[in-house]
Design an enzyme around this catalytic site. Structure first.
Site, mmCIF file in Angstrom:
data_model
loop_
_atom_site.group_PDB
_atom_site.id
_atom_site.type_symbol
_atom_site.label_atom_id
_atom_site.label_comp_id
_atom_site.label_asym_id
_atom_site.label_seq_id
_atom_site.Cartn_x
_atom_site.Cartn_y
_atom_site.Cartn_z
ATOM 1 N N ARG A 1 -5.284 20.709 58.612
ATOM 2 C CA ARG A 1 -4.285 20.744 59.814
ATOM 3 C C ARG A 1 -2.821 21.005 59.229
ATOM 4 O O ARG A 1 -1.843 21.796 59.435
ATOM 5 C CB ARG A 1 -4.715 19.540 60.690
ATOM 6 C CG ARG A 1 -5.693 20.200 61.400
ATOM 7 C CD ARG A 1 -5.943 18.514 62.376
ATOM 8 N NE ARG A 1 -5.059 18.407 63.324
ATOM 9 C CZ ARG A 1 -5.457 17.465 63.961
ATOM 10 N NH1 ARG A 1 -5.714 16.449 63.780
ATOM 11 N NH2 ARG A 1 -4.382 17.896 64.842
ATOM 12 N N CYS B 1 1.363 11.591 62.564
ATOM 13 C CA CYS B 1 -0.095 12.550 62.132
ATOM 14 C C CYS B 1 -0.188 13.247 63.397
ATOM 15 O O CYS B 1 0.881 14.318 63.803
ATOM 16 C CB CYS B 1 -0.930 11.180 62.342
ATOM 17 S SG CYS B 1 -1.046 10.265 63.687
#
Length: 280
Positions: free
Chosen positions: A179, A235
């Site tokens: 990611r 995050c």
């Protein structure tokens, strides 16, 4: 206690301490009722359930991320309602490697409640060790929880923008590496990372058995960082950044901030720059 953690043995020894409150933070993304259902089935005696989206997050809007910070007055009222005040020691746990528990830990510390600790081990560890469990829902005795907001612990998008590329600032992306590199994005509409961010997957805070690494191991993990730097952690939505913040605290870092909206906030602005390679 200088650590942010307490052991299974410590909690077992203090289960009946009237000045200890336990929060069960189990939650599975995409299965919003699973944590509460698991809690109703069985939990650590005396534990109150704390829901990621109902208690530890606010209302999702166009910007601010998928798990914006909750209304702090409402959270303070909930904490007081289950018997937490300035003198109460709070222990939080989950069954997700500490991700949800760390979110609760961070929020209570953000509210100025330093007597908050994460259980070193998950609920599964607790059960496997033969510790007591129950399906009994505790009856709270309300107290008055007065927040003392530690504003310096949280950054928002403008704070991050001002600091990108500045000397003495380190930005840490806590998501899976694929990611971070923009190779896949299963949740948010845009893939990639915030420019200049380095990568440190939050699960690297844990041992192979799923307990927390020691302070020395965390220091080794973050040995490339300058302890004098301002460290901003993010995050996907501001949840799994918090285990990294806890790990950094265990390693001795003190100037650590949470970018509350995280990637889901950053990528909600189409003009924001996006990087996809290490070192960008």
């Amino acid at each position: 206690m200088s650590s942010q953690l307490v052991s299974l043995q410590w909690l077992s020894d203090h289960l009946h301490d009237s000045n200890v409150r336990i929060l069960d933070c189990r939650f599975a993304l995409g299965q919003s009722h699973s944590g509460r259902d698991a809690y109703l089935q069985d939990h650590i005696p005396g534990a109150f359930y704390c829901d990621l989206e109902q208690d530890l997050s606010g209302i999702v809007e166009a910007h601010g991320g998928r798990h914006p910070l909750p209304d702090l007055d409402e959270l303070a009222a909930k904490l007081g309602g289950i018997g937490i005040d300035a003198d109460t020691t709070v222990v939080v746990y989950d069954d997700q490697g500490g991700a949800m528990a760390s979110r609760a830990w961070f929020l209570l510390r953000y509210l100025g409640h330093d007597k908050t600790f994460v259980l070193d081990g998950t609920y599964s560890h607790w059960k496997a060790a033969g510790r007591p469990i129950t399906d009994e829902i505790p009856t709270p005795t309300a107290k008055s929880f007065t927040p003392s907001i530690q504003d310096e612990q949280v950054y928002h998008i403008d704070d991050v923008k001002k600091r990108i590329g500045q000397p003495g600032v380190t930005l840490i992306d806590s998501r899976e590496e694929r990611r971070y590199l923009g190779l896949e994005e299963p949740i948010d509409p845009v893939a990639g990372h915030i420019p200049t961010a380095i990568h440190s997957f939050w699960k690297d805070s844990l041992t192979e058995s799923g307990t927390w690494k020691s302070g020395d191991e965390q220091r080794e993990r973050f040995s490339d960082l300058n302890p004098d730097d301002e460290i901003i952690v993010y995050c996907g939505s501001g949840v799994t950044a918090t285990p990294n913040i806890l790990a950094l605290r265990e390693a001795g870092f003190r100037n650590v901030k949470l970018y509350a909206g995280s990637w889901s906030d950053w990528c909600s602005y189409p003009d924001n720059p996006i990087a996809k390679n290490k070192g960008e």
